[in-house]
Scaffold this active site. Sequence first.
Site, PDB file in Angstrom:
ATOM      1  N   SER A   8      36.364  63.627 -26.588  1.00  0.00           N
ATOM      2  CA  SER A   8      36.558  62.441 -25.732  1.00  0.00           C
ATOM      3  C   SER A   8      37.821  62.490 -24.885  1.00  0.00           C
ATOM      4  CB  SER A   8      36.551  61.167 -26.579  1.00  0.00           C
ATOM      5  OG  SER A   8      35.228  60.793 -26.875  1.00  0.00           O
ATOM      6  N   LYS A  27      37.318  62.023 -21.204  1.00  0.00           N
ATOM      7  CA  LYS A  27      37.337  60.737 -20.504  1.00  0.00           C
ATOM      8  C   LYS A  27      38.597  60.547 -19.662  1.00  0.00           C
ATOM      9  CE  LYS A  27      34.267  58.434 -23.816  1.00  0.00           C
ATOM     10  NZ  LYS A  27      34.208  59.274 -25.034  1.00  0.00           N
ATOM     11  N   SER A  72      36.539  54.155 -26.437  1.00  0.00           N
ATOM     12  CA  SER A  72      36.033  55.516 -26.232  1.00  0.00           C
ATOM     13  C   SER A  72      34.507  55.513 -26.208  1.00  0.00           C
ATOM     14  CB  SER A  72      36.547  56.476 -27.311  1.00  0.00           C
ATOM     15  OG  SER A  72      36.399  57.822 -26.889  1.00  0.00           O
ATOM     16  N   LYS A  79      44.864  59.067 -25.163  1.00  0.00           N
ATOM     17  CA  LYS A  79      43.449  59.171 -25.523  1.00  0.00           C
ATOM     18  C   LYS A  79      43.281  60.024 -26.773  1.00  0.00           C
ATOM     19  CE  LYS A  79      39.221  58.103 -24.670  1.00  0.00           C
ATOM     20  NZ  LYS A  79      38.981  58.203 -26.134  1.00  0.00           N
TER      21      LYS A  79
END
Length: 355
Positions: free
Chosen positions: A48, A51, A108, A210
């Site tokens: 992720s 992202k 997320s 993140k």
Amino acid sequence: MKRFLMTAAFLAAMLPLSALANPVLVVDVGSMTVLEHRDSFKKWYPASLTKLMTAYTTFRALKANEVHLDSVVTLSALAASQSPSKMFFKPGSKMTLDNALRMMLVKSANDIAMAVAENVGGSEAAFVNRMNAEAARLGLTSTHFVNPNGLPAEGQYSTARDLAVLAVTIRREFPEYSNYFKIEAIDTGKKVYPNVNMLIGRFDGADGMKTGYICASGFNQITSATRNGRTLLSVVLGADSLAERADMSADLLQKYFSNPQAGGQPLAALRPDSVEGLDAVNDVSAQMCSTEARKRRSETRDETGRMKLQSPYIHEMTAPPVTVFAGLIPGTEPPEKAPGEPEGAVPIPLPRPKL
């Protein structure tokens, strides 16, 4: 030889991932100086952390006035079909781009990342092409994307070095969007979701960025923190658990906040010590998703299910997380299916009367 390789693979699967080499990097965002790095050119599944590029590509579209924060994002059937983590909204649900970015970066949410890609780029494929064009423009020489959310896919990879360049670029180029990365929790109007980054609200000065996880990558985390006007950013790839990636991130950042005179080399000048083994994408599925590994991770939680963090620099939150709204546009969520209607049924329109 074959027996030796099988034994080595078995032993590797039994070891905690932290006992194996995993990439780390710490950079001073202001001076663009790398303070510490290890294996930062190893190709790794970003999970992720992908992202971040989805957000950056969207920020570029916002800057070009192609879209606006109040632009409507509609959830397609493809977006709704993405695997968790997700928001579980029905196809046809609508939200503003502003709220979509909050859901994507705080929860997320894989379904929302796909929806953002489709609505900003016109299609997933077109948006991914833009992601890769941005990666090339930024000099991310060992990065390639095939989807906007980081779900497992062959051909999706990056490195600690490239991810550091991306994260630093976001902070420096788009400070006006920095608040998306430090939200403590989002409130959809039905449920509150805390930030999956466990340092937000728990590590002094933490303000982004993140996290990510798939079996093939282990537990990844990029964290930024600012103290006394100085911003540091750490990249940790392939940690053994949620707790370990948080502990490693906190310890790395604290190390250099405590040593402001530490020197290093420019991020732009960073080069691998050796090119050997840099072609293959590292896959740690055997270590991460074995029965033994899952059992070991369960031991990082206490009897109530809470994560047992070891870093002395991560503290308890003294108040409930501060929430911001991130939900659907009122009245746009498709209705519940009628009683007795099979799941996924599509209403058949009645013939129009002849006039």
